[in-house]
Scaffold this motif. Structure first.
Motif, PDB file in Angstrom:
ATOM      1  N   ARG A   1       2.273   1.785  -3.455  1.00  0.00           N
ATOM      2  CA  ARG A   1       1.249   2.256  -4.387  1.00  0.00           C
ATOM      3  C   ARG A   1       0.936   3.726  -4.140  1.00  0.00           C
ATOM      4  O   ARG A   1       0.738   4.490  -5.096  1.00  0.00           O
ATOM      5  CB  ARG A   1      -0.024   1.412  -4.258  1.00  0.00           C
ATOM      6  CG  ARG A   1       0.148  -0.037  -4.691  1.00  0.00           C
ATOM      7  CD  ARG A   1      -1.159  -0.665  -5.171  1.00  0.00           C
ATOM      8  NE  ARG A   1      -2.299  -0.381  -4.333  1.00  0.00           N
ATOM      9  CZ  ARG A   1      -2.737  -1.153  -3.331  1.00  0.00           C
ATOM     10  NH1 ARG A   1      -2.071  -2.254  -3.013  1.00  0.00           N
ATOM     11  NH2 ARG A   1      -3.817  -0.825  -2.645  1.00  0.00           N
TER      12      ARG A   1
ATOM     13  N   ARG B   1       0.832  -1.210   0.000  1.00  0.00           N
ATOM     14  CA  ARG B   1       0.000   0.000   0.000  1.00  0.00           C
ATOM     15  C   ARG B   1       0.861   1.253   0.000  1.00  0.00           C
ATOM     16  O   ARG B   1       0.576   2.219  -0.705  1.00  0.00           O
ATOM     17  CB  ARG B   1      -0.947  -0.018   1.204  1.00  0.00           C
ATOM     18  CG  ARG B   1      -2.128  -0.959   1.049  1.00  0.00           C
ATOM     19  CD  ARG B   1      -3.171  -0.723   2.115  1.00  0.00           C
ATOM     20  NE  ARG B   1      -2.721  -1.132   3.432  1.00  0.00           N
ATOM     21  CZ  ARG B   1      -2.888  -2.353   3.951  1.00  0.00           C
ATOM     22  NH1 ARG B   1      -3.509  -3.283   3.237  1.00  0.00           N
ATOM     23  NH2 ARG B   1      -2.468  -2.623   5.160  1.00  0.00           N
TER      24      ARG B   1
ATOM     25  N   GLU C   1      -7.160  12.870  -1.809  1.00  0.00           N
ATOM     26  CA  GLU C   1      -8.213  12.026  -2.383  1.00  0.00           C
ATOM     27  C   GLU C   1      -7.805  11.504  -3.764  1.00  0.00           C
ATOM     28  O   GLU C   1      -8.067  10.337  -4.095  1.00  0.00           O
ATOM     29  CB  GLU C   1      -9.528  12.808  -2.485  1.00  0.00           C
ATOM     30  CG  GLU C   1     -10.198  13.099  -1.155  1.00  0.00           C
ATOM     31  CD  GLU C   1      -9.455  14.139  -0.317  1.00  0.00           C
ATOM     32  OE1 GLU C   1      -8.723  14.985  -0.919  1.00  0.00           O
ATOM     33  OE2 GLU C   1      -9.579  14.090   0.919  1.00  0.00           O
TER      34      GLU C   1
ATOM     35  N   MET D   1      -7.361   7.516  -4.535  1.00  0.00           N
ATOM     36  CA  MET D   1      -8.112   6.865  -5.612  1.00  0.00           C
ATOM     37  C   MET D   1      -7.171   6.154  -6.572  1.00  0.00           C
ATOM     38  O   MET D   1      -7.416   5.004  -6.974  1.00  0.00           O
ATOM     39  CB  MET D   1      -8.955   7.903  -6.370  1.00  0.00           C
ATOM     40  CG  MET D   1      -9.853   7.301  -7.431  1.00  0.00           C
ATOM     41  SD  MET D   1     -10.900   8.560  -8.244  1.00  0.00           S
ATOM     42  CE  MET D   1     -11.888   9.091  -6.852  1.00  0.00           C
ATOM     43  N   ALA D   2      -6.071   6.837  -6.948  1.00  0.00           N
ATOM     44  CA  ALA D   2      -5.116   6.231  -7.884  1.00  0.00           C
ATOM     45  C   ALA D   2      -4.429   5.012  -7.275  1.00  0.00           C
ATOM     46  O   ALA D   2      -4.111   4.053  -7.983  1.00  0.00           O
ATOM     47  CB  ALA D   2      -4.077   7.262  -8.306  1.00  0.00           C
ATOM     48  N   ALA D   3      -4.192   5.047  -5.963  1.00  0.00           N
ATOM     49  CA  ALA D   3      -3.516   3.941  -5.276  1.00  0.00           C
ATOM     50  C   ALA D   3      -4.482   2.841  -4.844  1.00  0.00           C
ATOM     51  O   ALA D   3      -4.053   1.813  -4.310  1.00  0.00           O
ATOM     52  CB  ALA D   3      -2.769   4.468  -4.059  1.00  0.00           C
ATOM     53  N   GLU D   4      -5.779   3.095  -5.043  1.00  0.00           N
ATOM     54  CA  GLU D   4      -6.838   2.138  -4.678  1.00  0.00           C
ATOM     55  C   GLU D   4      -6.839   1.837  -3.180  1.00  0.00           C
ATOM     56  O   GLU D   4      -6.912   0.689  -2.736  1.00  0.00           O
ATOM     57  CB  GLU D   4      -6.716   0.850  -5.496  1.00  0.00           C
ATOM     58  CG  GLU D   4      -6.853   1.079  -6.995  1.00  0.00           C
ATOM     59  CD  GLU D   4      -6.760  -0.205  -7.806  1.00  0.00           C
ATOM     60  OE1 GLU D   4      -6.152  -1.190  -7.319  1.00  0.00           O
ATOM     61  OE2 GLU D   4      -7.273  -0.220  -8.924  1.00  0.00           O
ATOM     62  N   VAL D   5      -6.719   2.912  -2.393  1.00  0.00           N
ATOM     63  CA  VAL D   5      -6.836   2.833  -0.938  1.00  0.00           C
ATOM     64  C   VAL D   5      -7.749   3.973  -0.494  1.00  0.00           C
ATOM     65  O   VAL D   5      -8.130   4.831  -1.296  1.00  0.00           O
ATOM     66  CB  VAL D   5      -5.460   2.943  -0.232  1.00  0.00           C
ATOM     67  CG1 VAL D   5      -4.541   1.804  -0.645  1.00  0.00           C
ATOM     68  CG2 VAL D   5      -4.803   4.292  -0.543  1.00  0.00           C
ATOM     69  N   SER D   6      -8.079   3.998   0.776  1.00  0.00           N
ATOM     70  CA  SER D   6      -8.922   5.075   1.285  1.00  0.00           C
ATOM     71  C   SER D   6      -8.087   6.299   1.630  1.00  0.00           C
ATOM     72  O   SER D   6      -6.875   6.190   1.886  1.00  0.00           O
ATOM     73  CB  SER D   6      -9.674   4.610   2.534  1.00  0.00           C
ATOM     74  OG  SER D   6      -8.782   4.453   3.618  1.00  0.00           O
TER      75      SER D   6
ATOM     76  N   SER E   1       1.758   6.422  -6.970  1.00  0.00           N
ATOM     77  CA  SER E   1       0.623   7.180  -7.505  1.00  0.00           C
ATOM     78  C   SER E   1       0.836   8.676  -7.312  1.00  0.00           C
ATOM     79  O   SER E   1       0.518   9.479  -8.200  1.00  0.00           O
ATOM     80  CB  SER E   1      -0.669   6.738  -6.812  1.00  0.00           C
ATOM     81  OG  SER E   1      -0.947   5.381  -7.078  1.00  0.00           O
TER      82      SER E   1
END
Length: 209
Positions: free
Chosen positions: A15, A12, A35, A39-44, A19
């Motif tokens: 990423r 994570r 944000e 989103m690009a890293a696919e985490v919150s 990102s």
């Protein structure tokens, strides 16, 4: 299980930083948000905040990872002990500027310098300062080798010399990234003039009256 969690956490982190680097280059630092990065890293967004605190923290982490590669590169490619000090420091500065511009644009490097101040006292800032110290030790080790080879006088303290000349090139690096018009060649010329002037004074003072 703990090993799996550690790998997931590291994935994570990677990423997020990767990102952020892509977005900083594409959109610019100011227009990139936590944000966007999440989103690009696919985490919150909460995960990004928990790992790095702020956007400036992510930026410093990106530079820290880049600096680790730079230190290895410098250790492998800088001139060895037969080189004179001025040639060595100019080569050191040249590689740092090459690496910096390959990593981030000048305007983002200006944000890095600002982040060093805004993130003062944080763990990320301390890690950045530690990497800076390791960069200076690339010069220190070269000066120790020169001293062992007899090409640098034994009265010189390699630690103090390495740190001092690192700070000098660092000042010129900040000058380099502070202006989009200033070229690498101009900075290397100014740094060479600095070094020649400094070592000329040392030679003059060492001469008997």
């Amino acid at each position: 299980m703990s090993s799996l969690r550690a790998r997931q956490k590291e994935d994570r982190r990677n990423r997020i930083v990767s990102s952020a680097k892509t977005l900083f280059k594409k959109k610019g630092y100011e227009k990139t948000t936590i944000e966007n990065i999440a989103m690009a890293a696919e985490v919150s967004g909460v995960t990004v905040h928990n790992y790095y605190g702020t956007k400036a923290g992510i930026l410093l982490s990106l530079v820290i990872e880049s600096d680790k590669q730079l230190i290895q590169q410098l250790d492998e490619t800088l001139p060895r002990e037969e080189s004179d000090i001025i040639t060595l420091v100019i080569a050191f500065a040249h590689q740092i500027m090459d690496h910096a511009i390959a990593t981030l644009e000048k305007d983002i490097w200006r944000q890095v310098i600002a982040a060093v101040t805004t993130e003062a006292g944080t763990q990320i800032n301390k890690a950045y300062a530690k990497l800076d110290e390791q960069l200076s030790f690339v010069l220190v080790r070269r000066f120790e080798a020169m001293q062992a080879a007899g090409t640098l006088t034994g009265t010189v303290n390699p630690l103090h010399l390495g740190r001092a000349l690192f700070q000098l090139q660092n000042a010129r690096f900040i000058e380099f990234i502070s202006s989009d018009e200033t070229t690498q060649d101009e900075i290397e010329t100014r740094l060479r003039n600095d070094l020649v002037a400094l070592f000329s004074v040392c030679v003059d003072q060492a001469r008997p009256a």
